[in-house]
Design a protein around this motif. Structure first.
Motif, short mmCIF file in Angstrom:
data_model
loop_
_atom_site.label_atom_id
_atom_site.label_comp_id
_atom_site.label_asym_id
_atom_site.label_seq_id
_atom_site.Cartn_x
_atom_site.Cartn_y
_atom_site.Cartn_z
N TYR A 2 -3.80 -2.20 6.45
CA TYR A 2 -3.86 -3.55 5.90
C TYR A 2 -2.93 -3.69 4.69
CZ TYR A 2 -7.02 -1.87 2.21
OH TYR A 2 -7.56 -1.19 1.15
N ASN A 3 -2.49 -4.91 4.47
CA ASN A 3 -1.46 -5.19 3.47
C ASN A 3 -2.10 -5.69 2.17
OD1 ASN A 3 0.73 -6.16 1.99
ND2 ASN A 3 1.75 -7.01 3.77
N GLU A 4 -2.01 -4.88 1.12
CA GLU A 4 -2.60 -5.25 -0.17
C GLU A 4 -2.01 -6.54 -0.74
OE1 GLU A 4 -5.11 -3.83 -1.41
OE2 GLU A 4 -5.09 -1.65 -1.12
N SER A 5 -0.74 -6.80 -0.49
CA SER A 5 -0.10 -8.00 -1.06
C SER A 5 -0.62 -9.27 -0.41
CB SER A 5 1.41 -7.92 -0.88
OG SER A 5 1.79 -8.09 0.48
N GLY B 47 0.84 -1.19 0.00
CA GLY B 47 0.00 0.00 0.00
C GLY B 47 0.87 1.24 0.00
N PRO B 48 0.26 2.42 -0.07
CA PRO B 48 1.05 3.65 -0.15
C PRO B 48 1.85 3.96 1.11
CG PRO B 48 -1.28 4.15 0.10
CD PRO B 48 -1.19 2.68 -0.14
N ASP B 49 1.31 3.60 2.30
CA ASP B 49 1.99 3.89 3.56
C ASP B 49 1.27 3.13 4.66
OD1 ASP B 49 3.07 4.92 5.91
OD2 ASP B 49 3.31 6.92 5.09
N HIS B 50 2.00 2.29 5.37
CA HIS B 50 1.40 1.47 6.41
C HIS B 50 0.76 2.31 7.51
CE1 HIS B 50 1.24 -1.35 9.85
NE2 HIS B 50 1.12 -2.29 8.93
N SER C 286 -13.48 -17.38 -9.54
CA SER C 286 -14.28 -16.74 -8.49
C SER C 286 -13.52 -16.69 -7.17
CB SER C 286 -15.60 -17.51 -8.29
OG SER C 286 -15.34 -18.85 -7.88
N SER C 287 -12.41 -17.41 -7.07
CA SER C 287 -11.60 -17.41 -5.85
C SER C 287 -10.92 -16.06 -5.68
CB SER C 287 -10.54 -18.51 -5.92
OG SER C 287 -11.15 -19.78 -6.09
N THR C 288 -10.59 -15.73 -4.43
CA THR C 288 -9.98 -14.43 -4.13
C THR C 288 -8.61 -14.62 -3.44
OG1 THR C 288 -11.17 -14.34 -2.02
CG2 THR C 288 -12.21 -13.27 -3.92
N PRO C 289 -7.62 -15.09 -4.14
CA PRO C 289 -6.30 -15.29 -3.53
C PRO C 289 -5.56 -13.97 -3.37
CG PRO C 289 -6.19 -15.81 -5.85
CD PRO C 289 -7.63 -15.50 -5.55
N SER C 290 -4.56 -13.97 -2.52
CA SER C 290 -3.72 -12.78 -2.35
C SER C 290 -2.64 -12.77 -3.42
CB SER C 290 -3.06 -12.80 -0.97
OG SER C 290 -2.13 -13.87 -0.88
N ALA C 291 -2.01 -11.63 -3.59
CA ALA C 291 -0.91 -11.53 -4.55
C ALA C 291 0.24 -12.44 -4.15
CB ALA C 291 -0.44 -10.08 -4.64
N ILE C 292 0.51 -12.55 -2.85
CA ILE C 292 1.60 -13.43 -2.38
C ILE C 292 1.32 -14.86 -2.78
CG2 ILE C 292 2.68 -14.43 -0.34
CD1 ILE C 292 2.46 -11.73 1.03
N ARG C 293 0.09 -15.30 -2.56
CA ARG C 293 -0.26 -16.69 -2.87
C ARG C 293 -0.31 -16.96 -4.37
NH1 ARG C 293 0.28 -20.78 0.84
NH2 ARG C 293 0.33 -19.78 2.87
N MET C 294 -0.74 -15.99 -5.15
CA MET C 294 -0.74 -16.18 -6.60
C MET C 294 0.68 -16.29 -7.14
SD MET C 294 -3.66 -16.57 -8.12
CE MET C 294 -3.74 -15.90 -9.79
N ALA C 295 1.55 -15.42 -6.65
CA ALA C 295 2.95 -15.49 -7.08
C ALA C 295 3.56 -16.82 -6.66
CB ALA C 295 3.73 -14.33 -6.47
#
Length: 657
Positions: free
Chosen positions: A382-385, A374-377, A513-522
């Motif tokens: 919350y963590n977008e990744s 995100g732009p600034d914790h 339709s699943s909503t995985p996080s960017a970390i999990r997709m990578a």
């Protein structure tokens, strides 16, 4: 009778000792002066009473069971993957180190400066105590002269108040501590609790603040300078003023000479240290806030879980957390998102204001290399990744493809699974109804469920490999039904997606339709690049506390899909990358990946690998002041020729070659 006889014998002695005033046989002022016997008796009585009082005080004084919270509080320090400091948490800059990790000459530099008789004294200095008491009582101020044991006692058990009572208590505790604790343990405690200026406590943090390195790498010259700070950092930090510099050089030289005098530094070694070891003008600055706080958050959660560290233990501090985060990759990823955000704000401020970007880079062995949270914790906690907010869309298709290749398909109920290959042909026309062995699949409203391609485009008969490369949805919704949606879920989980993020077990599951996080997709795409071997993502490779290793539960690889299946998925993703980005594929022949879109235009993804690194980027809109429901992107994700998620991916993976 016996008592009377004894009294008779003692009576003459008592008469001789008893003062007689005025003294008989004397004239003038001499009549009032005690005899030498009386002086001796009075002195003996005073010594006896003093000794008795001290013995009573010694017996009555015990070492406090609880150390000062401030004296034991430490910070937790986080390091980049290359070992350089990344961030710290905690309000006290202190890191305790075992004595064995502090070079002997550095220890003796401190002893030469503060208490050269440390190993032979009883823990107190009678001369120093007397001088301090005289000045405290007579002049209202204090003077040094305390031993290291006394200073340690003051640091960890008492307050800094300069009173006679506190000094007396300090002396009693010091005597008792010296009898109960080894000299090395006392010295270790002292070196870890003393103030060295620049906001630091202890030699470890002082070494980092003044020389940018761990205490174990200090030499005698640097140790002598740090020892000089114990007299008062405000007077001896040479970067504060010219007078400070002069004082520091003078004391540094004196300490080295003192080390020679007490036999802890040879004249030859002393001769090597002729140049004052100038410290850094500014202590190492830790990057706090913004992106590093997202990294700290991830690393903290992982360290506690993998190291079985309770919140209470962790909050006491003293941990060194060596992360997997790559500083260069983190910078590249952050810069790429910042560039995209700036461009969006310039072209469409209203829409861009609610745009959210999440991204993560993960290696094929599970190491999380970089994240954009995100732009600034401090303004967005919350963590977008790591958020599971929006659907994966067509970026989910590789899992359906892998499930079919891994498990085969069933066209009739209870039949033996028939193999599927990349060349297996499916109907690619838009609007084809989804079928089951019993016939069409009906939704709850009584309508036949049909699959649709992006733009409602039809492709006719098409191989699965080409369908994945071209992101043709229809074949994969049917493939998911033929393989079994339970097998699709199983494959996605084995590759690395969390069960909690997977969508309902209905045909739409195959279309993302699943909503995985960017970390999990990578991490999951990295499984295909790792020949089908999956390792859970992790952010911490090592944890120590005050120099001692903390046992970590390290993730181990496991087989997710067969190697040939992983290869076939990677080949299709390579085709997808080449078709969408022919110029980039020339310089990055091993790059593989695809874009991900949703039918309602509420999320845009790009997930891809290059060599051993996988990166996932997601872009969506959300106005948290109104709703938690994602909003349409309205063109903010760009066009096929200027795909924003891909642009961020390319910037994070640069150079692609």
């Amino acid at each position: 009778m016996q008592s009377s006889a004894l009294a008779g014998r003692l009576a003459p002695l008592a008469r001789r000792v008893k003062p007689q005033y005025p003294r008989p046989g004397r004239t003038g002022w001499r009549r009032w002066v005690p005899s030498w016997r009386q002086w001796l008796a009075a002195w003996g009585l005073a010594v006896g009473l003093s000794a008795s009082l001290l013995a009573i005080a010694y017996a009555a004084t015990d070492i406090p069971k609880n150390l000062n919270t401030y004296a034991t509080q430490q910070d937790n320090v986080y390091f980049w993957s290359d070992g350089t400091p990344m961030a710290r948490t905690g309000w006290v800059q202190r890191q305790a180190m075992p004595l064995k990790d502090i070079p002997e000459q550095v220890r003796w530099a401190v002893l030469a400066a503060e208490n050269e008789s440390f190993y032979s004294d009883p823990g107190i200095s009678l001369k120093g105590i007397s001088r301090a008491l005289v000045r405290t009582v007579g002049q209202g101020d204090t003077q040094g002269g305390s031993t290291i044991t006394q200073q340690y006692v003051k640091n960890v058990y008492l307050t800094q108040n300069q009173t006679v009572t506190r000094k007396f208590t300090e002396a009693m505790i010091s005597l008792k501590l010296d009898n109960r604790m080894s000299k090395d343990k006392i010295l270790e405690g002292y070196l870890n609790t003393s103030w060295f200026g620049r906001g630091t406590y202890g030699l470890q943090r002082a070494a980092q603040a003044y020389y940018g390195k761990d205490v174990s790498r200090l030499n005698a010259s640097e140790g002598a300078f740090l020892a000089s700070l114990l007299k008062g950092a405000g007077l001896y930090d040479p970067t504060l003023s010219e007078k400070n510099h002069d004082r520091a050089v003078e004391r540094w030289s004196w300490i080295l000479d003192r080390m020679v005098k007490i036999g802890k530094l040879s004249p030859a070694e002393r001769a090597k240290y002729t140049k004052f070891p100038e410290p850094l003008k500014q202590g190492r600055v830790y990057d706090t806030g913004k992106q590093s706080d997202y990294l700290v958050e991830l690393a903290t959660q992982y360290a506690k879980k993998a190291g079985h560290i309770s919140d209470k233990e962790f909050d006491l501090g003293g941990y060194q957390i060596y992360t997997t985060f790559d500083r260069k990759r983190e910078t590249a990823l952050t810069d790429a998102v910042a560039k995209a955000r700036k461009k969006a704000l310039k072209s469409d401020p209203a829409t861009a204001k609610t745009a959210h970007y999440g991204a993560a880079s993960v290696s094929t062995d599970g190491r999380i290399l970089a994240v954009y949270g995100g732009p600034d914790h401090r303004t967005q906690g919350y963590n977008e990744s790591n958020a599971t907010t929006v659907p994966a869309g067509s970026a989910f298709l590789p899992f359906v493809y892998a499930a079919g290749l891994q498990h085969g398909i069933h066209k009739t109920r209870d039949s033996t699974a028939a193999p599927v290959s990349p060349e297996s042909v499916y109907d690619g026309d838009d609007g084809v109804p989804v079928s089951t062995p019993e016939g069409p699949y009906w939704d709850r409203s009584g309508k036949k469920v049909a699959a649709h391609n992006d733009g409602n485009k039809s492709y006719g008969p098409i191989s699965l490999r080409k369908a994945l490369a071209g992101s043709v949805n229809v074949p994969f919704m049917q493939l998911g039904m033929d393989t079994g949606l339970d097998k699709v879920r199983q494959t996605a989980e084995a590759a690395g997606l969390l069960p909690s993020s997977l969508g309902p077990q209905v045909p739409a599951l195959s279309l993302g339709s699943s909503t995985p996080s960017a970390i999990r997709m990578a991490n999951s795409y990295a499984t295909f690049a790792a020949d089908g071997s999956h390792t859970e993502p992790y952010s911490v490779r090592r944890v120590t506390r005050n120099g001692s290793a903390v046992a970590l539960v390290t993730p181990r690889p496991h087989r997710a899909v067969r190697p040939e299946v992983a290869t076939q998925v990677t080949e299709a993703l390579t085709d997808s990358f080449r078709e969408a980005h022919p110029a980039a594929s020339q310089s990055a022949p091993r790059a593989a990946g695809k874009a991900g879109t949703t039918h309602d235009d509420k999320a845009a993804w790009f997930v891809g690998t290059n060599s051993s690194v996988s990166t996932a980027v997601v872009l969506y809109r959300l106005d948290l002041t109104k709703s938690l429901e994602p909003l349409p992107l309205k063109g903010i994700a760009g066009t096929p020729d200027d795909d924003v998620p891909y642009g961020i991916w390319a910037g994070a993976m640069s150079p692609l070659g």
